[in-house]
Scaffold this motif. Structure first.
Motif, short mmCIF file in Angstrom:
data_model
loop_
_atom_site.label_atom_id
_atom_site.label_comp_id
_atom_site.label_asym_id
_atom_site.label_seq_id
_atom_site.Cartn_x
_atom_site.Cartn_y
_atom_site.Cartn_z
N GLN A 206 29.97 42.42 30.37
CA GLN A 206 31.28 42.81 30.85
C GLN A 206 31.50 42.39 32.30
O GLN A 206 32.61 42.02 32.70
CB GLN A 206 31.47 44.32 30.72
CG GLN A 206 32.88 44.81 30.97
CD GLN A 206 33.87 44.23 29.98
OE1 GLN A 206 33.62 44.24 28.77
NE2 GLN A 206 35.00 43.73 30.47
N SER A 207 30.43 42.40 33.09
CA SER A 207 30.56 42.02 34.51
C SER A 207 31.03 40.58 34.66
O SER A 207 31.79 40.26 35.59
CB SER A 207 29.22 42.22 35.22
OG SER A 207 28.20 41.45 34.59
N LEU A 208 30.59 39.71 33.76
CA LEU A 208 31.03 38.31 33.81
C LEU A 208 32.42 38.15 33.20
O LEU A 208 33.26 37.41 33.74
CB LEU A 208 30.03 37.41 33.09
CG LEU A 208 30.35 35.91 33.05
CD1 LEU A 208 30.53 35.35 34.47
CD2 LEU A 208 29.26 35.14 32.30
N LYS A 209 32.67 38.85 32.10
CA LYS A 209 34.00 38.74 31.47
C LYS A 209 35.11 39.21 32.41
O LYS A 209 36.22 38.67 32.38
CB LYS A 209 34.02 39.56 30.17
CG LYS A 209 33.26 38.91 29.04
CD LYS A 209 33.54 39.57 27.70
CE LYS A 209 32.87 40.91 27.59
NZ LYS A 209 32.99 41.46 26.21
N ASP A 210 34.80 40.18 33.25
CA ASP A 210 35.81 40.67 34.20
C ASP A 210 36.20 39.60 35.22
O ASP A 210 37.27 39.69 35.84
CB ASP A 210 35.30 41.91 34.93
CG ASP A 210 35.25 43.13 34.03
OD1 ASP A 210 35.89 43.11 32.95
OD2 ASP A 210 34.56 44.11 34.39
N GLN A 211 35.36 38.58 35.40
CA GLN A 211 35.65 37.52 36.38
C GLN A 211 36.38 36.34 35.75
O GLN A 211 36.89 35.47 36.47
CB GLN A 211 34.34 37.00 36.99
CG GLN A 211 33.52 38.05 37.72
CD GLN A 211 32.23 37.46 38.26
OE1 GLN A 211 32.23 36.43 38.96
NE2 GLN A 211 31.11 38.09 37.93
N ILE A 212 36.45 36.28 34.43
CA ILE A 212 37.04 35.13 33.75
C ILE A 212 38.56 35.28 33.70
O ILE A 212 39.08 36.31 33.27
CB ILE A 212 36.48 34.99 32.32
CG1 ILE A 212 34.96 34.78 32.37
CG2 ILE A 212 37.14 33.83 31.58
CD1 ILE A 212 34.29 34.78 31.01
N THR A 213 39.25 34.24 34.12
CA THR A 213 40.71 34.27 34.08
C THR A 213 41.27 33.42 32.94
O THR A 213 42.38 33.70 32.46
CB THR A 213 41.29 33.76 35.41
OG1 THR A 213 40.83 32.41 35.65
CG2 THR A 213 40.87 34.67 36.56
N GLN A 214 40.53 32.41 32.52
CA GLN A 214 41.02 31.54 31.46
C GLN A 214 39.86 30.94 30.68
O GLN A 214 38.82 30.62 31.25
CB GLN A 214 41.88 30.41 32.03
CG GLN A 214 42.59 29.58 30.96
CD GLN A 214 43.37 28.42 31.57
OE1 GLN A 214 42.78 27.42 32.01
NE2 GLN A 214 44.70 28.54 31.59
#
Length: 270
Positions: A206-214
């Motif tokens: 989740q920590s990485l997914k929260d940084q993904i914008t596209q």
């Protein structure tokens, strides 16, 4: 002498009389077959008949009671539905779930079609799974698990939310926070690229997914995503996620714009 003869004859006759009586008694018993019952035997026989009759009445009353209870349970509203409880719903309104369930009011609880209710509720776009159970004496419980969006795309009617199965299940007007945009040619459950993208997102913390914008992909093995800081990660397919995460954590400490971990044994930074 003659008198002595008659006396001897009389004595002989008297001696034979008991034998005659015994013979008569045996004859009577043989004709009747058995001796008459005593008073105790007659009393015991009467008690046995009364006990047998009592048992028959008890059995009959038991059967009548069971039939009456079955009738009350299956064919009357005495044990009918009074309440429909909805559990687990937040984004899908509980009233919408009740309307879809179509549980007849006061229907006998035993006749409630739980499978049919589950099928109707499951047809709602925002419901991933549903469990329907009886809570006696008069409540039907509907427990739902709602779909959780993993991304969105802009399309006809607004912003389309997509769940972990690749299903476009809901349209909203505002872009959701902390969800990546799915920049794909086509988004559908039967699309191989969509399947690959949702599989990749499902392996990320989740920590990485929260940084993904596209998230973008032209092929199933060409998934890449952009982070909030503008850096691009070329991830490839959904294989070896643990190894890719370890390599990416090291690469992100280096200067660069594009971080390629599609082949984690040969990563690059450019």
């Amino acid at each position: 002498m003659a008198g002595d003869g008659r006396g001897a004859t009389r004595q002989s006759t008297q001696r034979r009389r008991p034998a005659a009586r015994r013979t008569t008694g045996a004859t009577v018993r043989s004709r009747r077959g058995r001796r008459p019952l005593t008073a105790r035997q007659r009393t015991g026989s009467g008690l046995s008949r009364r006990k047998a009759l009592r048992r028959r009445w008890v059995a009959l009353l038991s059967v009548i009671t069971v039939i009456a209870l079955a009738y009350l349970i299956f064919f009357t509203s005495l044990m009918g539905v009074r309440t429909v409880d909805v559990l687990g719903a937040s984004s899908v309104p509980a009233d919408q779930i009740r309307a879809a369930a179509q549980v007849p009011d006061q229907q006998p609880m035993m006749l409630v079609d739980t499978d049919g209710i589950a099928d109707r509720v499951r047809a709602l776009p925002g419901v991933a799974s549903v469990d329907v159970s009886r809570s006696w004496p008069s409540t039907v419980e509907i427990t739902v698990t709602e779909r959780t969006p993993i991304g969105f795309f802009s399309g006809a009617g607004g912003i389309h939310l997509v769940d972990s199965t690749g299903l476009d299940y809901k349209t909203v007007q505002n872009k959701p926070e902390k969800l990546p945009e799915l920049a794909l040619t086509r988004v559908a459950q039967d699309d191989v690229v969509t399947k690959s993208v949702v599989a990749v997102l499902g392996t990320l913390p989740q920590s990485l997914k929260d940084q993904i914008t596209q998230v973008r992909a032209q092929t199933a093995g060409g998934v890449e995503f952009t982070l909030a800081n503008g850096k691009i990660v070329r991830w490839g397919n959904a294989d070896e996620p643990e190894q890719k995460l370890k390599v990416l954590a090291v690469l992100l400490t280096r200067d660069g714009r594009i971080y390629d971990v599609a082949a984690p044994e040969l990563p690059t930074v450019s």
